[in-house]
Write a protein that holds these residues in place. Structure first.
Motif, PDB file in Angstrom:
ATOM      1  N   ARG A  37      -0.397 -11.048  43.151  1.00 44.46           N
ATOM      2  CA  ARG A  37      -0.965 -12.077  42.281  1.00 44.46           C
ATOM      3  C   ARG A  37      -1.314 -13.311  43.099  1.00 44.46           C
ATOM      4  N   VAL A  38      -2.135 -14.173  42.508  1.00 44.83           N
ATOM      5  CA  VAL A  38      -2.443 -15.469  43.099  1.00 44.83           C
ATOM      6  C   VAL A  38      -1.621 -16.500  42.335  1.00 44.83           C
ATOM      7  N   ALA A  39      -0.859 -17.298  43.068  1.00 45.55           N
ATOM      8  CA  ALA A  39      -0.086 -18.369  42.426  1.00 45.55           C
ATOM      9  C   ALA A  39      -1.065 -19.333  41.754  1.00 45.55           C
ATOM     10  N   ALA A  40      -0.689 -19.825  40.587  1.00 46.64           N
ATOM     11  CA  ALA A  40      -1.567 -20.736  39.854  1.00 46.64           C
ATOM     12  C   ALA A  40      -0.761 -21.851  39.211  1.00 46.64           C
ATOM     13  N   THR A  41      -1.330 -23.028  39.215  1.00 41.93           N
ATOM     14  CA  THR A  41      -0.744 -24.178  38.543  1.00 41.93           C
ATOM     15  C   THR A  41      -1.753 -24.674  37.518  1.00 41.93           C
ATOM     16  N   VAL A  42      -1.298 -24.823  36.284  1.00 39.06           N
ATOM     17  CA  VAL A  42      -2.180 -25.268  35.205  1.00 39.06           C
ATOM     18  C   VAL A  42      -1.802 -26.688  34.810  1.00 39.06           C
ATOM     19  N   ALA A  43      -2.800 -27.555  34.680  1.00 39.65           N
ATOM     20  CA  ALA A  43      -2.567 -28.938  34.273  1.00 39.65           C
ATOM     21  C   ALA A  43      -3.481 -29.261  33.093  1.00 39.65           C
ATOM     22  N   LYS A  44      -2.940 -30.010  32.140  1.00 40.53           N
ATOM     23  CA  LYS A  44      -3.722 -30.416  30.975  1.00 40.53           C
ATOM     24  C   LYS A  44      -4.578 -31.623  31.332  1.00 40.53           C
ATOM     25  N   LEU A  45      -5.866 -31.545  31.030  1.00 36.79           N
ATOM     26  CA  LEU A  45      -6.791 -32.646  31.289  1.00 36.79           C
ATOM     27  C   LEU A  45      -7.021 -33.490  30.046  1.00 36.79           C
ATOM     28  N   ASP A  46      -7.121 -32.812  28.896  1.00 33.77           N
ATOM     29  CA  ASP A  46      -7.421 -33.493  27.643  1.00 33.77           C
ATOM     30  C   ASP A  46      -7.012 -32.560  26.515  1.00 33.77           C
ATOM     31  N   LYS A  47      -7.263 -32.917  25.291  1.00 35.36           N
ATOM     32  CA  LYS A  47      -6.912 -32.089  24.148  1.00 35.36           C
ATOM     33  C   LYS A  47      -7.627 -30.748  24.229  1.00 35.36           C
ATOM     34  N   GLY A  48      -6.852 -29.692  24.462  1.00 44.29           N
ATOM     35  CA  GLY A  48      -7.404 -28.347  24.528  1.00 44.29           C
ATOM     36  C   GLY A  48      -8.153 -28.020  25.807  1.00 44.29           C
ATOM     37  N   ILE A  49      -8.104 -28.900  26.798  1.00 43.39           N
ATOM     38  CA  ILE A  49      -8.810 -28.664  28.059  1.00 43.39           C
ATOM     39  C   ILE A  49      -7.814 -28.709  29.213  1.00 43.39           C
ATOM     40  N   TYR A  50      -7.850 -27.651  30.023  1.00 47.91           N
ATOM     41  CA  TYR A  50      -6.918 -27.510  31.136  1.00 47.91           C
ATOM     42  C   TYR A  50      -7.688 -27.226  32.414  1.00 47.91           C
ATOM     43  N   THR A  51      -7.018 -27.400  33.529  1.00 50.04           N
ATOM     44  CA  THR A  51      -7.566 -27.026  34.822  1.00 50.04           C
ATOM     45  C   THR A  51      -6.544 -26.140  35.527  1.00 50.04           C
ATOM     46  N   THR A  52      -7.041 -25.228  36.339  1.00 52.21           N
ATOM     47  CA  THR A  52      -6.160 -24.339  37.085  1.00 52.21           C
ATOM     48  C   THR A  52      -6.415 -24.519  38.565  1.00 52.21           C
ATOM     49  N   ALA A  53      -5.339 -24.688  39.319  1.00 52.10           N
ATOM     50  CA  ALA A  53      -5.420 -24.742  40.787  1.00 52.10           C
ATOM     51  C   ALA A  53      -4.755 -23.479  41.314  1.00 52.10           C
ATOM     52  N   TYR A  54      -5.480 -22.741  42.150  1.00 48.31           N
ATOM     53  CA  TYR A  54      -4.954 -21.490  42.694  1.00 48.31           C
ATOM     54  C   TYR A  54      -4.343 -21.733  44.064  1.00 48.31           C
ATOM     55  N   GLY A  55      -3.281 -20.995  44.337  1.00 50.58           N
ATOM     56  CA  GLY A  55      -2.565 -21.151  45.596  1.00 50.58           C
ATOM     57  C   GLY A  55      -2.563 -19.874  46.404  1.00 50.58           C
ATOM     58  N   ASP A  56      -1.420 -19.560  46.959  1.00 50.37           N
ATOM     59  CA  ASP A  56      -1.268 -18.417  47.856  1.00 50.37           C
ATOM     60  C   ASP A  56      -1.166 -17.100  47.099  1.00 50.37           C
ATOM     61  N   VAL A  57      -1.491 -16.036  47.810  1.00 54.14           N
ATOM     62  CA  VAL A  57      -1.325 -14.685  47.272  1.00 54.14           C
ATOM     63  C   VAL A  57       0.139 -14.294  47.435  1.00 54.14           C
ATOM     64  N   GLU A  58       0.691 -13.733  46.368  1.00 57.91           N
ATOM     65  CA  GLU A  58       2.084 -13.298  46.364  1.00 57.91           C
ATOM     66  C   GLU A  58       2.150 -11.799  46.106  1.00 57.91           C
ATOM     67  N   GLY A  59       3.118 -11.124  46.720  1.00 61.03           N
ATOM     68  CA  GLY A  59       3.342  -9.709  46.448  1.00 61.03           C
ATOM     69  C   GLY A  59       2.491  -8.759  47.255  1.00 61.03           C
ATOM     70  N   LEU A  60       1.800  -9.251  48.278  1.00 62.19           N
ATOM     71  CA  LEU A  60       0.950  -8.406  49.115  1.00 62.19           C
ATOM     72  C   LEU A  60       1.723  -8.026  50.378  1.00 62.19           C
ATOM     73  N   PRO A  61       1.999  -6.739  50.572  1.00 63.82           N
ATOM     74  CA  PRO A  61       2.732  -6.314  51.774  1.00 63.82           C
ATOM     75  C   PRO A  61       1.933  -6.554  53.050  1.00 63.82           C
ATOM     76  N   GLU A  62       2.636  -6.540  54.148  1.00 62.39           N
ATOM     77  CA  GLU A  62       1.988  -6.630  55.461  1.00 62.39           C
ATOM     78  C   GLU A  62       1.158  -5.365  55.682  1.00 62.39           C
ATOM     79  N   PRO A  63       0.129  -5.453  56.523  1.00 60.25           N
ATOM     80  CA  PRO A  63      -0.703  -4.271  56.796  1.00 60.25           C
ATOM     81  C   PRO A  63       0.113  -3.120  57.388  1.00 60.25           C
ATOM     82  N   ILE A  64      -0.269  -1.904  57.003  1.00 63.92           N
ATOM     83  CA  ILE A  64       0.303  -0.676  57.564  1.00 63.92           C
ATOM     84  C   ILE A  64      -0.872   0.206  57.969  1.00 63.92           C
ATOM     85  N   GLU A  65      -0.851   0.691  59.186  1.00 63.33           N
ATOM     86  CA  GLU A  65      -1.929   1.549  59.689  1.00 63.33           C
ATOM     87  C   GLU A  65      -2.165   2.721  58.738  1.00 63.33           C
TER      88      GLU A  65
END
Length: 110
Positions: A37-65
């Motif tokens: 998943r992509v980490a996300a933070t949601v913030a309220k801007l106004d009545k019924g209006i939000y913004t989402t800021a995306y962060g790092d990818v979580e749960g992705l294993p290291e590469p395997i040949e």
């Protein structure tokens, strides 16, 4: 090289059906039980209006040949091409049922 030459790990919460008569592929990739998943933070801007800021990818294993990971389009986009072993279902080319739900995709995108 073909998709069938790899060990495929599905990091989405549902099975993915790949059907490509052109390529002779008809497989179902079961969900692995791990979800990237992509980490996300949601913030309220106004009545019924939000913004989402995306962060790092979580749960992705290291590469395997010899292994490719299937993730959501959002996770793939967040990686911005930094991993050559990560793919997403080609949902823009998906076959859909009468209700508009995806039944299968013809392959994966990178």
């Amino acid at each position: 090289m073909s998709l069938l030459d790899f060990n495929i790990v599905n990091l989405t919460p549902h099975a993915i059906n790949i059907v490509s008569e052109e390529d002779g592929i008809n497989i179902t990739i079961p969900a692995s039980g791990v979800v990237a998943r992509v980490a996300a933070t949601v913030a309220k801007l106004d009545k019924g209006i939000y913004t989402t800021a995306y962060g790092d990818v979580e749960g992705l294993p290291e590469p395997i040949e010899g292994t490719v990971y299937v993730v959501s389009g959002l996770v793939l986009s967040a990686l911005a091409g930094s991993r050559e072993d990560v793919y997403a279902p080609a949902t823009t080319l998906a076959a859909r049922n009468e209700a508009g739900q995806i039944v299968s995709v013809p392959g994966l995108v990178r």
